[in-house]
Design a protein around this motif. Structure first.
Motif, PDB file in Angstrom:
ATOM      1  N   THR A 749       2.911 -33.253   8.188  1.00 58.34           N
ATOM      2  CA  THR A 749       4.009 -34.198   7.983  1.00 58.34           C
ATOM      3  C   THR A 749       3.493 -35.635   7.894  1.00 58.34           C
ATOM      4  OG1 THR A 749       4.372 -34.139  10.357  1.00 58.34           O
ATOM      5  CG2 THR A 749       5.853 -32.828   9.019  1.00 58.34           C
ATOM      6  N   ASN A 750       2.219 -35.833   8.158  1.00 61.40           N
ATOM      7  CA  ASN A 750       1.638 -37.161   7.980  1.00 61.40           C
ATOM      8  C   ASN A 750       0.845 -37.267   6.694  1.00 61.40           C
ATOM      9  OD1 ASN A 750       2.622 -38.733   9.995  1.00 61.40           O
ATOM     10  ND2 ASN A 750       1.014 -38.244  11.475  1.00 61.40           N
ATOM     11  N   ILE A 751       0.912 -36.245   5.873  1.00 60.59           N
ATOM     12  CA  ILE A 751       0.293 -36.327   4.548  1.00 60.59           C
ATOM     13  C   ILE A 751       1.444 -36.437   3.559  1.00 60.59           C
ATOM     14  CG2 ILE A 751      -1.174 -35.145   2.880  1.00 60.59           C
ATOM     15  CD1 ILE A 751      -2.906 -34.553   5.203  1.00 60.59           C
ATOM     16  N   LEU A 752       1.511 -37.569   2.909  1.00 57.27           N
ATOM     17  CA  LEU A 752       2.643 -37.832   2.023  1.00 57.27           C
ATOM     18  C   LEU A 752       2.197 -37.726   0.574  1.00 57.27           C
ATOM     19  CD1 LEU A 752       4.170 -40.890   3.916  1.00 57.27           C
ATOM     20  CD2 LEU A 752       4.563 -38.459   4.280  1.00 57.27           C
ATOM     21  N   LEU A 753       3.173 -37.484  -0.281  1.00 52.75           N
ATOM     22  CA  LEU A 753       2.856 -37.297  -1.691  1.00 52.75           C
ATOM     23  C   LEU A 753       3.640 -38.308  -2.509  1.00 52.75           C
ATOM     24  CD1 LEU A 753       3.091 -33.421  -1.561  1.00 52.75           C
ATOM     25  CD2 LEU A 753       1.014 -34.786  -1.665  1.00 52.75           C
ATOM     26  N   ASP A 754       2.929 -38.976  -3.391  1.00 51.61           N
ATOM     27  CA  ASP A 754       3.633 -39.968  -4.207  1.00 51.61           C
ATOM     28  C   ASP A 754       4.236 -39.301  -5.437  1.00 51.61           C
ATOM     29  OD1 ASP A 754       1.699 -39.654  -6.104  1.00 51.61           O
ATOM     30  OD2 ASP A 754       0.850 -41.657  -5.904  1.00 51.61           O
ATOM     31  N   SER A 755       4.750 -40.115  -6.336  1.00 54.11           N
ATOM     32  CA  SER A 755       5.485 -39.551  -7.463  1.00 54.11           C
ATOM     33  C   SER A 755       4.597 -38.668  -8.335  1.00 54.11           C
ATOM     34  CB  SER A 755       6.069 -40.678  -8.304  1.00 54.11           C
ATOM     35  OG  SER A 755       5.000 -41.509  -8.717  1.00 54.11           O
ATOM     36  N   ARG A 756       3.269 -38.896  -8.255  1.00 61.43           N
ATOM     37  CA  ARG A 756       2.393 -38.060  -9.069  1.00 61.43           C
ATOM     38  C   ARG A 756       1.712 -36.991  -8.232  1.00 61.43           C
ATOM     39  NH1 ARG A 756      -1.060 -41.789 -12.878  1.00 61.43           N
ATOM     40  NH2 ARG A 756      -1.083 -39.801 -13.980  1.00 61.43           N
ATOM     41  N   LEU A 757       2.262 -36.757  -7.077  1.00 58.78           N
ATOM     42  CA  LEU A 757       1.739 -35.752  -6.147  1.00 58.78           C
ATOM     43  C   LEU A 757       0.334 -36.085  -5.653  1.00 58.78           C
ATOM     44  CD1 LEU A 757       3.047 -32.339  -7.530  1.00 58.78           C
ATOM     45  CD2 LEU A 757       3.931 -33.704  -5.649  1.00 58.78           C
ATOM     46  N   ILE A 758       0.026 -37.357  -5.643  1.00 57.94           N
ATOM     47  CA  ILE A 758      -1.239 -37.754  -5.038  1.00 57.94           C
ATOM     48  C   ILE A 758      -1.013 -37.883  -3.538  1.00 57.94           C
ATOM     49  CG2 ILE A 758      -2.941 -39.600  -4.874  1.00 57.94           C
ATOM     50  CD1 ILE A 758      -2.363 -40.022  -7.884  1.00 57.94           C
ATOM     51  N   ALA A 759      -1.903 -37.232  -2.795  1.00 55.08           N
ATOM     52  CA  ALA A 759      -1.726 -37.198  -1.342  1.00 55.08           C
ATOM     53  C   ALA A 759      -2.256 -38.467  -0.703  1.00 55.08           C
ATOM     54  CB  ALA A 759      -2.460 -35.993  -0.780  1.00 55.08           C
ATOM     55  N   LYS A 760      -1.496 -38.982   0.241  1.00 59.28           N
ATOM     56  CA  LYS A 760      -1.926 -40.153   0.989  1.00 59.28           C
ATOM     57  C   LYS A 760      -1.662 -39.908   2.461  1.00 59.28           C
ATOM     58  CE  LYS A 760      -1.000 -43.182  -2.849  1.00 59.28           C
ATOM     59  NZ  LYS A 760      -1.088 -44.579  -3.243  1.00 59.28           N
ATOM     60  N   VAL A 761      -2.607 -40.325   3.249  1.00 59.26           N
ATOM     61  CA  VAL A 761      -2.482 -40.126   4.683  1.00 59.26           C
ATOM     62  C   VAL A 761      -1.650 -41.263   5.265  1.00 59.26           C
ATOM     63  CG1 VAL A 761      -3.784 -39.938   6.831  1.00 59.26           C
ATOM     64  CG2 VAL A 761      -4.701 -38.978   4.719  1.00 59.26           C
ATOM     65  N   ALA A 762      -0.712 -40.910   6.119  1.00 56.44           N
ATOM     66  CA  ALA A 762       0.160 -41.915   6.722  1.00 56.44           C
ATOM     67  C   ALA A 762      -0.073 -41.978   8.216  1.00 56.44           C
ATOM     68  CB  ALA A 762       1.616 -41.547   6.450  1.00 56.44           C
ATOM     69  N   ASP A 763       0.479 -42.989   8.816  1.00 54.17           N
ATOM     70  CA  ASP A 763       0.543 -43.093  10.267  1.00 54.17           C
ATOM     71  C   ASP A 763      -0.777 -43.374  10.945  1.00 54.17           C
ATOM     72  OD1 ASP A 763       2.829 -43.237  11.567  1.00 54.17           O
ATOM     73  OD2 ASP A 763       2.959 -41.152  12.190  1.00 54.17           O
ATOM     74  N   PHE A 764      -1.779 -43.790  10.181  1.00 49.07           N
ATOM     75  CA  PHE A 764      -3.056 -44.088  10.822  1.00 49.07           C
ATOM     76  C   PHE A 764      -2.915 -45.433  11.514  1.00 49.07           C
ATOM     77  CE2 PHE A 764      -2.860 -45.171   6.404  1.00 49.07           C
ATOM     78  CZ  PHE A 764      -3.103 -46.527   6.401  1.00 49.07           C
ATOM     79  N   GLY A 765      -3.741 -45.615  12.487  1.00 49.39           N
ATOM     80  CA  GLY A 765      -3.712 -46.906  13.164  1.00 49.39           C
ATOM     81  C   GLY A 765      -2.607 -46.988  14.190  1.00 49.39           C
ATOM     82  N   LEU A 766      -1.620 -46.161  14.075  1.00 54.77           N
ATOM     83  CA  LEU A 766      -0.537 -46.235  15.041  1.00 54.77           C
ATOM     84  C   LEU A 766      -1.018 -45.869  16.429  1.00 54.77           C
ATOM     85  CD1 LEU A 766       2.640 -45.036  13.253  1.00 54.77           C
ATOM     86  CD2 LEU A 766       1.742 -47.311  13.621  1.00 54.77           C
ATOM     87  N   SER A 767      -2.127 -45.154  16.456  1.00 58.16           N
ATOM     88  CA  SER A 767      -2.687 -44.832  17.754  1.00 58.16           C
ATOM     89  C   SER A 767      -2.945 -46.131  18.522  1.00 58.16           C
ATOM     90  CB  SER A 767      -3.988 -44.094  17.573  1.00 58.16           C
ATOM     91  OG  SER A 767      -4.799 -44.792  16.663  1.00 58.16           O
ATOM     92  N   ARG A 768      -3.260 -47.166  17.795  1.00 62.37           N
ATOM     93  CA  ARG A 768      -3.541 -48.423  18.476  1.00 62.37           C
ATOM     94  C   ARG A 768      -2.246 -49.170  18.779  1.00 62.37           C
ATOM     95  NH1 ARG A 768      -8.764 -50.102  17.609  1.00 62.37           N
ATOM     96  NH2 ARG A 768      -9.991 -48.488  16.638  1.00 62.37           N
ATOM     97  N   LEU A 769      -1.261 -48.900  17.982  1.00 63.15           N
ATOM     98  CA  LEU A 769       0.004 -49.597  18.222  1.00 63.15           C
ATOM     99  C   LEU A 769       0.767 -48.946  19.366  1.00 63.15           C
ATOM    100  CD1 LEU A 769       1.080 -50.099  14.552  1.00 63.15           C
ATOM    101  CD2 LEU A 769       0.040 -51.756  16.081  1.00 63.15           C
ATOM    102  N   ALA A 770       0.614 -47.652  19.438  1.00 62.91           N
ATOM    103  CA  ALA A 770       1.335 -46.942  20.490  1.00 62.91           C
ATOM    104  C   ALA A 770       0.668 -47.238  21.831  1.00 62.91           C
ATOM    105  CB  ALA A 770       1.313 -45.454  20.210  1.00 62.91           C
TER     106      ALA A 770
END
Ligand code: NAG
Ligand code: NAG
Ligand code: NAG
Ligand code: NAG
Ligand code: NAG
Length: 950
Positions: A749-770
């Motif tokens: 659920t943290n791997i997102l897909l853009d309009s061309r189905l290119i995968a992008k990793v989300a939610d990185f760095g939040l470990s530091r924010l949390a």
């Protein structure tokens, strides 16, 4: 943690070693030398036999060497069994095996041993079980083997053995089992074999046998199964075969047999007939078949005449295949009307491609019955349409016991190798099962559900365990054989023990390895494919073959050690859970305060609270697109139409303004095409929000589950591409971010897909924010240690040690890979994906767990991908590949993809493997989606998208 347990084991081990050494028994020197020679002729890449040079074979428990429990008359210990099942051994079998002169069981099944079978084995007068199946043995069968006076079982199946079946085998007076299928044996089946007084199973299928079928085989007094499929015989089926009074199964598929079908009425318990794919002609005799019959397959012959009325009302019939013949007349509804079906019973009637004119009687077919009449004149009649449609594709998939009793158990409190025992009367009993690869070689039925329960009863009573201790998964394989994966759980004993004790492990194991579970008429012979002792059982070494001669104290010591270990483990786990729970209440709750949107951070925009409010329609629930640990995620639309994703920190995730801005500064420097870009932030009105590019195709998980929204399933190429993209994004975080960032919460659920189905990793760095500790060393003062991550994705090592490394991300990504491959969730019904796939992998069943929804795929690539994914999920951190290695291997796999798969099957023609260079850092191709992401060139080229908020 686990180290703690193992050192306990070691202490106990050493203690018991001292006890044994005090006993001055030793193995006969000839056998010691023989074992050394035997070892030298093997190649042992996994070093499985590494202890075969330490101490005495019988006393020091050499792997796979099982001895008599006491010295014999000559005052020496002797080898009784050599159990080298599934150890990845290659090399050859040494003639020195003959010098283990007391040996009763020689088991080298499922290795890669080549060369020929040494004739010297025939000197082993006590040999009962000769188990050589599943290797790469060549050459012919030594005539001498026919002189083994005590041989009960010869299993040489699944090798490359050629030449004839030696006549001498007719002397094997005590042999019950001839399993020689899947080789290249040639010549005539010696009629002399009919002399074998004890023979029950004669399996010679899949060879190059020729000549006539010996009519004399009908004289075999005990024969239960005659299986000769896929050979080239001349002539027909001897009529005498109708006199085999004990026969349960006759399988002569694809044997180029001619002539008529003999009358099989006189065989009282016949359960299974397969005479398909021959040149049999004439009409089907009006035989009165046994009520035990489950399967009649006469398809693909030249049969004429009508379907005999005696095929009606057979109470146990599961499959009647008559397709591809020239049968005429009608199908009588008596076939299904004269019997009752219970819910597990199915009847398949395949009558395709004949000259049948219709159904006589009522056309009302119950739902348990599948009738196919395609390719018959009957189909010109509109009322037959139900039986003339295109056959629905039969998809073979992994079946398993419907056991959802562990659904409500907390997965994280039972990490592998422990798992919840599905059938346990004690709810959420977390225990370590024994894992067994098993296969029915020649079952007497075609449809398992009706036999599922009887099978469980058969096996559990044979093993003398309780019914609920068994959990099984099965799959049909070519043959047909029924492949299973068994899990046997210990019983809850109330004293904190959740593993089997040693003697129970050895007892169960030897019932399998010594074939002491009695054969059953329905299930036929079984194969043992794997019984590797894993997890808490890994260090157990079976030593003697019966209750051993070692001191009871030593055994008790080990058991105590194991119990202490288990208690320590569970204490540790519970302490840990307590701590987790406690920490929940320590979450930082900060007073909200209004701050000025200050500090310019290059590359990201500082938004006002008003703008955020506007874009999300005042944080309307309709704009919500997700919810993470950090807070809610909204879809935001700015006045100019730019669409963004807005993450709004919830109470408890808020942090000091300084830290927040430091984080943003850090995130603002991260640019990679496989990371979701941070566009801006808002730090006003006591709110902390992050503004990201919007990913219109949602999360990877949504696509794998095939929901209303995404009905189309991804091809293998698309999945591989997503895997590669995700790995590259994470690699960038590990190697290019400064300081390096460990994601800590990689999941589908943290791997997102853009309009061309290119995968992008989300939610990185939040470990530091949390508000969590920075486990790389800097522990912020105001937070306490929490293991961050999602159950099912959590690196077990991190879970136990709290030591976070880049390999923890590798683990989680490995789990995502497994999801891509199987479509499964990381945890379903208390089952852990890593474990399930490992099991399937080890028992050679990987294709059974591959997501059927992805359609066809290049199996070699899939295999490599599975191997990689499982390597990522190794328990031992050091055995996992680094992220660079992961990327490299995925690229290799991509290069192996057939052009057609990587291009045409993929609707979006991007990122061809051929263009993705693994190392070059100066990729200047025009395709904007192609470059080397290892190089970090993105840092330079990374463009901050321009958006114009108002
Ligand atoms: C051999 O195995 C027995 C029983 O498992 C154990 O008591 C003994 O200590 C072992 N010996 C060595 C040298 O490991
Ligand atoms: C097998 O039995 C037959 C007849 O009982 C006997 O003549 C023969 O010697 C036996 N063969 C062996 C190998 O024991
Ligand atoms: C039939 O048997 C031959 C060998 O005898 C084999 O090559 C062929 O593939 C078999 N056909 C089927 C459909 O199994
Ligand atoms: C075969 O049928 C008989 C009676 O019809 C029954 O008693 C027996 O249990 C059956 N055997 C099997 C293996 O189904
Ligand atoms: C040794 O094994 C035999 C069976 O082979 C068994 O009857 C005997 O009880 C065992 N002895 C000990 C001391 O365990």
């Amino acid at each position: 943690m686990s180290e703690l347990r193992f050192s306990w084991f070691r202490v106990v081990w050493v203690m018991s070693l001292l006890l044994v050494v005090a006993d001055s028994q030793s193995t006969h020197p000839t056998e010691v030398t023989a074992l050394q020679v035997i070892r030298q002729s093997f190649e042992d890449p996994d070093n499985s036999l590494r202890n075969w040079n330490r101490g005495d074979p019988c006393v020091s428990n050499w792997t796979g060497v099982l001895c008599f429990n006491t010295t014999l008359d000559d005052n020496y210990l002797h080898v009784r069994e050599l159990q080298l099942l599934n150890l990845n051994l290659s090399g050859t079998l040494s003639p020195d095996l003959a010098r283990l002169s007391y040996m009763e069981i020689l088991d080298v099944m499922w290795n890669k041993i080549g060369g020929s079978i040494p004739k010297e084995i025939s000197e082993l007068a006590n040999l009962r079980l000769l188990l050589l199946n599943g290797n790469q043995l060549t050459g012919s069968l030594p005539e001498e083997l026919g002189h083994l006076p005590n041989l009960d079982r010869i299993q040489i199946d699944q090798n490359f053995i050629s030449g004839p079946i030696p006549l001498s085998f007719a002397n094997l007076n005590k042999t019950k089992h001839f399993h020689m299928n899947n080789n290249s044996l040639s010549g005539q089946i010696p009629p002399e074999l009919s002399r074998l007084p004890e023979l029950v199973h004669l399996l010679l299928d899949n060879n190059n046998l020729s000549g006539y079928l010996p009519p004399e085989l009908s004289e075999l007094p005990e024969l239960l199964i005659l299986q000769l499929d896929n050979n080239h015989f001349d002539g027909g089926i001897p009529p005498s075969y109708g006199n085999m009074v004990r026969l349960l199964k006759l399988s002569l598929r694809n044997c180029t047999l001619q002539g008529p079908i003999p009358n099989l009425s006189r065989i009282p318990k016949l359960a299974y007939i397969d005479l398909s794919n021959n040149n049999l002609n004439g009409s089907i005799p009006a035989m009165n078949l046994s009520n035990n019959i489950t399967t009649i397959d006469l398809s693909r012959n030249r049969l004429t005449g009508t379907i005999p009325p005696s095929f009606s009302g057979l109470p146990n019939l599961q499959r009647l295949s008559l397709f591809n013949n020239s049968l005429s007349g009608t199908v009588s509804s008596n076939i299904w009307e004269n019997r009752t079906f219970n819910s597990t019973e199915e009847l398949t009637l395949d009558m395709k491609n004949n000259r049948l004119s219709g159904i006589s009687g009522t056309i009302n077919v119950p739902p348990n019955v599948t009738l196919s009449l395609q390719g018959n004149p009957a189909c010109s009649n509109g009322s037959m349409a139900d039986f003339c449609g295109s056959p629905s594709a039969l998809v073979s998939h992994l079946q398993s016991t419907p056991s959802n009793s562990t659904d409500d158990c907390k997965p994280q409190s039972c990490p592998p190798p422990f798992e919840y025992a599905p059938g346990s009367p004690v709810p959420c009993f977390c225990a370590a099962p024994l894992l067994i690869g098993y296969r029915l070689k020649s079952p007497g039925f075609s449809d398992f559900p009706a036999y599922f329960y009887p099978f469980e009863v058969y096996l559990t009573s044979g093993l003398k365990i309780r019914h609920f201790q068994l959990d099984l998964t099965y799959e049909w394989e070519k043959g047909p054989r029924l492949r299973m994966y068994l899990k046997i759980f210990p019983v809850f004993a109330g004293n904190g023990t959740n593993i089997f004790n040693d003697s129970e492990v050895f007892r169960i194991r030897s019932l399998f390895t010594q074939w002491e579970i009695p054969d059953n008429e329905n299930f036929g012979p079984y194969e043992l494919i794997d019984f590797t002792l894993l997890g808490p059982y890994e260090d157990l070494i079976p030593t003697t073959t019966s209750s051993s001669g070692i001191s009871k104290g030593a055994v008790a010591g080990i058991v105590v050690g194991a119990i202490v270990g288990a208690v320590l483990l569970s204490a540790f786990v519970s302490l840990y859970i307590l701590r987790l729970n406690r920490n929940k209440y320590h979450a930082v709750s900060r007073k909200r305060h209004v701050s000025r949107a200050s500090l310019k951070i290059e590359g990201v925009k500082s938004f006002t609270y008003e703008e955020m409010k506007h874009a999300t329609n005042n944080f309307d629930a309709a704009s919500e697109v997700g919810q993470g640990g950090y807070g809610k995620v909204y879809k935001g639309v700015f006045a100019d139409g730019t669409i963004v994703a807005i993450k709004r920190a919830q109470e408890g995730s808020l942090q000091g303004e300084k830290e927040f801005l430091t984080e943003i500064e850090l995130l603002s420097r991260l640019h990679h095409r496989n990371l979701v870009s941070l566009l801006g932030f808002c730090d006003e009105e006591g709110e902390q929000m992050l503004v990201y590019e919007f990913m219109s195709n949602g999360t990877l998980r949504d696509h794998l589950s095939v929901t209303e929204k995404y009905k189309e399933s991804f091809s293998f190429a698309t999945r591989l591409r997503i895997a590669l993209a995700s790995a590259k994004g994470i690699l960038y975080l590990h190697t290019e971010a400064n300081p390096p960032i460990f994601h800590r919460d990689i999941k589908a659920t943290n791997i997102l897909l853009d309009s061309r189905l290119i995968a992008k990793v989300a939610d990185f760095g939040l470990s530091r924010l949390a508000p969590v500790a920075d486990l790389e060393g800097i522990v912020p003062g105001h937070v306490s240690t929490v293991v961050k991550g999602t159950p099912g994705y959590l690196d077990p090592e991190y879970f136990l040690t709290h030591k976070l490394t880049d390999k923890s991300d590798v683990y989680s990504l490995g789990v995502v890979f497994l999801e891509l491959l199987t479509g499964m969730h990381p945890i379903t019904h208390g089952k852990n994906i890593v474990r399930e796939v490992n099991i399937a992998y080890r028992s050679g069943m990987i294709f059974s767990v591959i997501d059927a929804k992805m359609g066809s795929y290049p199996s070699e690539c899939v295999e490599k991908f599975v191997t990689l994914a499982l390597k990522c999920c190794k328990e031992d951190t050091d055995e996992r590949p680094s992220m660079v290695e992961v990327v490299r291997e995925l690229e290799n796999i991509w290069h192996m993809m057939p052009e057609s798969d990587s291009r045409t099957n993929d609707s979006i023609d991007i990122e061809h493997g051929k263009n993705v260079s693994s190392q070059s850092s100066s990729s200047t191709t025009k395709n904007p989606y192609v470059s080397s992401d290892i190089s970090g060139s993105d840092l330079v080229s990374g463009v901050v998208p321009t958006i114009a908020p108002r």
